[in-house]
Design an enzyme around this catalytic site. Structure first.
Site: not given
Ligand code: AMP
Length: 219
Positions: A21, A96, A133, A165, A176
């Site tokens: 996405k 989220r 990855r 990562r 997740r």
């Molecule tokens: P992403 O890159 O979107 O997968 O985000 C990586 C990590 O950042 C997630 O696993 C959460 O720990 C944190 N994170 C990102 N967006 C949010 C959000 N909207 N609310 C809470 N935690 C977030």
């Protein structure tokens, strides 16, 4: 949250971690000349700069948990009120959960045109994608199967050692995904009821997914 005045177009991209996405949102952002706003990127930037917020969220992110609402709320509010987002913006990784969804609806003006798109990818495929990855500190991303580096474990661009990562480790990926399914269900229900939800099969080529999104956004 304060009201934003001149917002025209808001796209919200939903999809599990690893659904592509971010890539798709970036392509649509370029097409519409509006910024892509990713809360994950905003948070990673804080950790990279070793700010107070960064130090607070680093461990939470490594475990794949959601960071505290207070932090997300102030980061996103600051970002969407930025000048470059006046014409609109694309959200990636936000909202989220329902609390964030409610915050967002309070923050945007009633006139804003909001479209929500879901990129569907099965859990099996996500585990395959994220598990393979590999990252480099320079920002390059590889995949053991789909986009391997020329030399095993070494970045093609800068020669540094590649790493996994923290939140791409298998047990964290499972957590997740569970969290994603649990939190996203009520949000998707909301969008199906209010304003509609565009659904795209994310297990196609990047270009096919993009074509599908643009076609459905227009219609
Ligand atoms: P992403 O890159 O979107 O997968 O985000 C990586 C990590 O950042 C997630 O696993 C959460 O720990 C944190 N994170 C990102 N967006 C949010 C959000 N909207 N609310 C809470 N935690 C977030």
């Amino acid at each position: 949250m304060s009201m934003i005045q001149i917002i025209k177009t808001i796209f919200i991209f939903f999809g599990p971690p690893g659904s592509g996405k971010g890539t798709q949102a970036e392509m649509v952002a370029k097409k519409y000349s509006i910024p892509r706003i990713s809360t994950g990127d905003l948070l990673r930037d804080e950790t990279k700069r070793k700010t107070k917020i960064g130090e607070e969220v680093e461990k939470i992110m490594a475990r794949g948990k959601l960071v505290p609402e207070k932090i997300i709320k102030s980061l996103i509010l600051n970002r969407i009120n930025n000048k470059d987002a006046k014409k609109g913006f694309i959200l990636d990784g936000y909202p989220r959960n329902m609390s964030q969804q409610n915050d967002l609806m309070r923050a945007i003006s009633k006139e804003a045109k909001v479209s929500a798109a879901l990129i569907n990818v099965s859990d099996k495929e996500i585990k395959n994608r994220l598990g393979g990855r590999r990252m480099c500190a320079c920002g390059a991303t590889y995949h053991l199967k789909y986009n391997p580096p020329k030399k095993k474990g070494i970045c093609d661009l800068c020669g540094n050692k590649l790493f996994i990562r923290e939140d791409d480790k298998p047990s964290v990926i499972s957590d997740r995904l569970k969290l994603y399914h649990r939190e996203i269900a009520p949000i998707l229900k909301y969008w199906k009821k209010n304003g509609g939800l565009i659904k795209i099969d994310g297990e196609q080529s990047i270009w096919a997914v993009q074509r599908g999104i643009l076609k459905k956004l227009k219609s």
